[in-house]
Scaffold this active site. Structure first.
Site, short mmCIF file in Angstrom:
data_model
loop_
_atom_site.label_atom_id
_atom_site.label_comp_id
_atom_site.label_asym_id
_atom_site.label_seq_id
_atom_site.Cartn_x
_atom_site.Cartn_y
_atom_site.Cartn_z
N SER A 115 0.85 -1.20 0.00
CA SER A 115 0.00 0.00 0.00
C SER A 115 0.88 1.24 0.00
O SER A 115 1.92 1.27 0.67
CB SER A 115 -0.88 0.01 1.25
OG SER A 115 -1.44 1.29 1.42
N TYR A 169 -2.19 -0.57 10.09
CA TYR A 169 -2.28 -1.02 8.68
C TYR A 169 -1.03 -0.60 7.92
O TYR A 169 -0.43 -1.39 7.18
CB TYR A 169 -3.54 -0.42 8.06
CG TYR A 169 -3.67 -0.68 6.58
CD1 TYR A 169 -4.14 -1.89 6.09
CD2 TYR A 169 -3.32 0.32 5.65
CE1 TYR A 169 -4.25 -2.12 4.72
CE2 TYR A 169 -3.44 0.09 4.29
CZ TYR A 169 -3.90 -1.13 3.83
OH TYR A 169 -4.02 -1.35 2.48
N1 LIG Z 1 -8.70 -0.16 -1.72
C1 LIG Z 1 -7.62 0.58 -1.42
O1 LIG Z 1 -7.67 1.81 -1.33
C2 LIG Z 1 -6.28 -0.09 -1.21
C3 LIG Z 1 -5.14 0.71 -1.25
C4 LIG Z 1 -3.89 0.12 -1.05
C5 LIG Z 1 -3.81 -1.25 -0.85
N2 LIG Z 1 -4.95 -2.00 -0.80
C6 LIG Z 1 -4.79 -3.43 -0.58
O2 LIG Z 1 -5.40 -4.12 -1.66
C7 LIG Z 1 -5.89 -5.38 -1.21
C8 LIG Z 1 -7.36 -5.51 -1.54
O3 LIG Z 1 -8.06 -4.42 -0.96
P1 LIG Z 1 -9.63 -4.14 -1.15
O4 LIG Z 1 -9.79 -2.69 -1.30
O5 LIG Z 1 -10.20 -5.06 -2.17
O6 LIG Z 1 -10.13 -4.50 0.34
P2 LIG Z 1 -11.06 -5.60 0.99
O7 LIG Z 1 -10.98 -5.38 2.44
O8 LIG Z 1 -12.40 -5.55 0.34
O9 LIG Z 1 -10.38 -6.97 0.54
C9 LIG Z 1 -9.60 -7.76 1.37
C10 LIG Z 1 -9.97 -9.21 1.17
O10 LIG Z 1 -9.16 -10.00 2.04
C11 LIG Z 1 -9.99 -10.95 2.69
N3 LIG Z 1 -9.42 -11.35 3.97
C12 LIG Z 1 -9.36 -10.63 5.12
N4 LIG Z 1 -8.79 -11.36 6.08
C13 LIG Z 1 -8.47 -12.57 5.54
C14 LIG Z 1 -7.86 -13.75 6.03
N5 LIG Z 1 -7.46 -13.85 7.32
N6 LIG Z 1 -7.69 -14.79 5.20
C15 LIG Z 1 -8.11 -14.72 3.90
N7 LIG Z 1 -8.71 -13.64 3.37
C16 LIG Z 1 -8.88 -12.57 4.19
C17 LIG Z 1 -11.33 -10.23 2.86
O11 LIG Z 1 -12.38 -11.16 3.12
C18 LIG Z 1 -11.45 -9.49 1.55
O12 LIG Z 1 -12.05 -10.29 0.56
C19 LIG Z 1 -5.58 -5.42 0.28
O13 LIG Z 1 -4.34 -6.04 0.49
C20 LIG Z 1 -5.49 -3.96 0.65
O14 LIG Z 1 -4.74 -3.77 1.82
C21 LIG Z 1 -6.17 -1.45 -0.98
#
Ligand SMILES: NC(=O)c1ccc[n+]([C@@H]2O[C@H](COP(=O)([O-])OP(=O)(O)OC[C@H]3O[C@@H](n4cnc5c(N)ncnc54)[C@H](O)[C@@H]3O)[C@@H](O)[C@H]2O)c1
Length: 251
Positions: free
Chosen positions: A143, A156
């Protein structure tokens, strides 16, 4: 023919959001996709198969060695090999941003355990299969928060710093095994669970204004970088983190 024809890709956290969009793209490129999540993966799998792709769902908590071992076994049984791992699962949209003074030890530990130790557990379990195959591509979803330390997400942000650090270490340790390990650091992305998440409202406008490309970022903005890092185009690139944030952070 798709660029991932005949390859098998495991992606965690792919029941929804960025992971689901990435899973569908890898399937469109011909990969057999293993959709792993603690949430129900049926919708992602159904969308892939309805579009003519190949996928199975696996109920996996990335902090459970038993779940992970069962997933690796099911993957090799179903598809014969394991070529790509995308460590995308994390506790993110489930968080309510709050000052670090209000984050208790349990919440801190939970975020670090899923987001950082989960990458360790998944990668450790998958790499032997890649070694057997003689090649592998691993992409860790980090991130951009790591670079600018936004208020409200200290645990985070720390966990994603650990993901970038692990990427460097794994890249070095696996360099002579023909396994490349890289990370993508997305900016604030309007993924499924983030839409309507009011906790991120204060960050939305300023984030767009801080970008060189001043618009909202969508999960699809990450797909080109993902494809680069999981195809032979990146065969001499490892241990790196690619910022995909519309030009917010210049390193
Ligand atoms: N959306 C953003 O702004 C953003 C920015 C930077 C990084 N990210 C990263 O991108 C990735 C996806 O983000 P997103 O926006 O789709 O968020 P999200 O929270 O919707 O997706 C995370 C997924 O991980 C799953 N998860 C959580 N704990 C788990 C576990 N213990 N075992 C297996 N699965 C698990 C959740 O059920 C969910 O489907 C993440 O790593 C997030 O940190 C997102």
């Amino acid at each position: 023919m798709g660029r991932l024809q005949g390859k098998t890709a495991v992606i965690t956290g792919a029941a929804r959001g960025i992971g689901a969009v990435m899973a569908k793209r890898m399937a469109e490129e011909g990969a057999n996709v293993v959709v792993a999540d603690v949430l129900d993966t049926a919708d992602t799998v159904a969308e892939i198969t309805k579009a003519g792709g190949s996928a199975i769902g696996q109920n996996v908590d990335v902090t459970s060695d038993d779940d992970i071992a069962a997933m690796v076994e099911a993957t090799e049984k179903e598809f014969g090999a394991l070529d790509v791992l995308v460590n995308n699962a994390s506790i993110f949209a489930a968080l309510q941003p709050k000052p670090f003074l209000q984050i208790d030890n349990d919440e801190f530990d939970k975020v670090m355990t899923v987001n950082a130790r989960g990458v360790h557990q998944m990668t450790k379990a998958v790499v032997p299969a890649m070694m057997r195959a003689g090649h592998g591509k691993i992409v860790n979803i980090a991130s951009g928060t790591f670079y600018y330390g936004p208020p409200g997400l200290s645990h985070y942000t720390a966990s994603k710093g650990a993901v970038i650090a692990l990427t460097r270490c794994y890249g070095r340790e696996l360099g002579d095994k023909n396994i490349q390990v890289n990370a993508i650091a997305p900016g604030l992305t309007e993924s499924e669970a983030l839409q309507g998440h009011t906790g991120f409202d204060p960050a939305r406008g300023p984030t767009v204004q801080s970008r060189s490309i001043k618009r909202e970022m969508l999960p699809e903005d990450l797909l080109g970088s993902l494809m680069y890092l999981i195809t032979p185009d990146s065969n001499f690139v490892t241990g790196q983190t690619l910022n995909v944030d519309g030009g917010k952070v210049n390193l």
